[in-house]
Design an enzyme around this catalytic site. Structure first.
Site, PDB file in Angstrom:
ATOM      1  N   GLN A   1      53.451  27.035  25.900  1.00 25.97           N
ATOM      2  CA  GLN A   1      54.280  27.015  24.693  1.00 25.97           C
ATOM      3  C   GLN A   1      53.908  25.852  23.786  1.00 25.97           C
ATOM      4  OE1 GLN A   1      58.186  28.160  25.734  1.00 25.97           O
ATOM      5  NE2 GLN A   1      59.029  27.757  23.732  1.00 25.97           N
TER       6      GLN A   1
ATOM      7  N   SER B   1      51.798  26.301  32.412  1.00 27.92           N
ATOM      8  CA  SER B   1      53.185  26.759  32.419  1.00 27.92           C
ATOM      9  C   SER B   1      53.244  28.277  32.228  1.00 27.92           C
ATOM     10  CB  SER B   1      53.994  25.994  31.360  1.00 27.92           C
ATOM     11  OG  SER B   1      55.366  26.277  31.465  1.00 27.92           O
ATOM     12  N   LEU B   2      53.772  28.786  31.092  1.00 30.88           N
ATOM     13  CA  LEU B   2      53.836  30.244  30.914  1.00 30.88           C
ATOM     14  C   LEU B   2      52.435  30.869  30.996  1.00 30.88           C
ATOM     15  CD1 LEU B   2      52.955  31.931  28.068  1.00 30.88           C
ATOM     16  CD2 LEU B   2      54.365  30.125  27.117  1.00 30.88           C
TER      17      LEU B   2
ATOM     18  N   ARG C   1      62.137  34.848  31.448  1.00 35.06           N
ATOM     19  CA  ARG C   1      61.912  33.426  31.727  1.00 35.06           C
ATOM     20  C   ARG C   1      62.371  32.585  30.535  1.00 35.06           C
ATOM     21  NH1 ARG C   1      57.467  29.788  31.172  1.00 35.06           N
ATOM     22  NH2 ARG C   1      57.047  28.462  33.007  1.00 35.06           N
TER      23      ARG C   1
ATOM     24  N   HIS D   1      60.644  22.403  33.156  1.00 34.20           N
ATOM     25  CA  HIS D   1      59.976  21.767  34.307  1.00 34.20           C
ATOM     26  C   HIS D   1      60.709  20.534  34.840  1.00 34.20           C
ATOM     27  CE1 HIS D   1      56.704  24.575  33.936  1.00 34.20           C
ATOM     28  NE2 HIS D   1      56.602  24.278  32.661  1.00 34.20           N
TER      29      HIS D   1
ATOM     30  N   GLN E   1      57.431  26.641  39.925  1.00 27.46           N
ATOM     31  CA  GLN E   1      56.865  26.140  38.676  1.00 27.46           C
ATOM     32  C   GLN E   1      57.935  25.933  37.599  1.00 27.46           C
ATOM     33  OE1 GLN E   1      56.188  28.197  35.470  1.00 27.46           O
ATOM     34  NE2 GLN E   1      53.980  28.475  35.636  1.00 27.46           N
TER      35      GLN E   1
END
Length: 313
Positions: free
Chosen positions: A10, A95-96, A120, A204, A253
């Site tokens: 992101q 991440s994503l 998510r 996170h 994660q």
């Protein structure tokens, strides 16, 4: 020459993303159509035209970034005639981007990846009321002193290292006041600059536990064959291929540290020389040199990038 395909997280989204790919390749239009259908939403129009205020919403930005990343990989495979295992030894995502990596490697269907990322994004947004949490980038500091700064700054609240991006760039996440204290504590440990990031939730860190629970339930219902090339997982900074382990690590994660610096170093230790960033922006390809001067970063954003890359494989 050994390569890994990496997928952005992101912050890389921008109005107009994927538009040139869609103009040039029916393959890209098919991917965007698949994502629109899965989400029952005209996400491709939002990507193309904005408004930016809607595109940057976590629940939209996450599937949008995946869609463009997947379009690039599909074009390479379908139009370029190069199967993923012939081009890359590993996949990894920030991440994503881990979902994009798994879709590229065939572990997730594009429609499933889109739905999972929508959920998510929604779950992360719901986990913490707007204004309660924050994230900050700390520049000119390494992981250990940043962790010590978080420990000192917590004072009964949550603040933790969220991303270890390498090259002296660490991101922290948690309760807003604790994050602000962490910036000051980091400066006392040599951090050159600390700045709050324009994000809508503290990703996170342990405040995201409700989102992790939602993802655990959702991932259990999704078919996941092993990836065609191994995934270097964010929370491990090493490779995994077992679908049960992949599920578990995707859940971890959500609240865990994105160990990007170590992930890149792991791939280097396995002989990877070039990181090829598939999708929108050049964040990951830009970080490569800061992590290891001997490695090369390459960004495949548009048709010209893809054309040039295909001549090298």
């Amino acid at each position: 020459m050994s390569r890994a395909f990496v997928f952005p997280g992101q912050g890389s989204q921008a109005v107009g993303m994927g538009a040139d790919l869609a103009s040039a390749f029916a393959t890209a239009r098919d991917v965007f159509g698949e994502v629109d259908e899965a989400l029952k939403q005209n996400l491709s129009k939002l990507m193309r035209e904005g408004p930016e205020s809607d595109l940057i919403l976590t629940e939209n930005a996450q599937p949008a970034l995946m869609a463009v990343s997947l379009a690039v990989v599909r074009i390479l495979e379908k139009d370029g005639g190069k199967p993923l295992p012939a081009m890359a030894s590993y996949v990894a995502g920030h991440s994503l981007g881990e979902y994009s990596a798994l879709a590229a490697a065939g572990t997730l269907k594009v429609a499933d990846a889109a739905r999972l990322l929508k959920l998510r994004g929604q779950s992360m947004q719901k986990a913490v009321p707007v204004g309660v949490g924050a994230m900050a980038a700390l520049l000119g500091i390494e992981l250990e002193p940043a962790m010590a700064a978080c420990e000192e700054a917590a004072q009964g609240e949550v603040v933790a290292v969220a991303n270890d991006n390498g090259g002296g760039q660490v991101v922290v996440s948690g309760h807003k006041a604790a994050v602000e204290r962490a910036i000051e504590a980091a400066k006392a440990r040599g951090c050159k600059r600390g700045m709050l990031l324009p994000v809508s939730a503290p990703f996170h860190c342990s405040l995201m536990q409700p989102a992790a629970d939602a993802m655990k339930a959702a991932l259990e219902g999704v078919a996941m064959p092993p990836p065609r090339v191994p995934l270097v997982a964010n929370v491990l900074a090493s490779e995994i291929s077992d679908p049960a382990v992949i599920r578990q690590r995707l859940v971890e994660q959500v609240t865990g540290l994105v160990r990007w610096r170590e992930s890149v170093q792991y791939m280097k230790s396995k002989g990877v020389e070039v990181l090829v960033e598939c999708g929108t922006g050049k964040v990951l390809s830009g970080l490569v040199k800061r992590i290891d001067k001997d490695m090369t970063g390459l960004a495949l954003n548009g048709p010209a990038d893809i054309e040039a890359f295909l001549k090298t494989v």
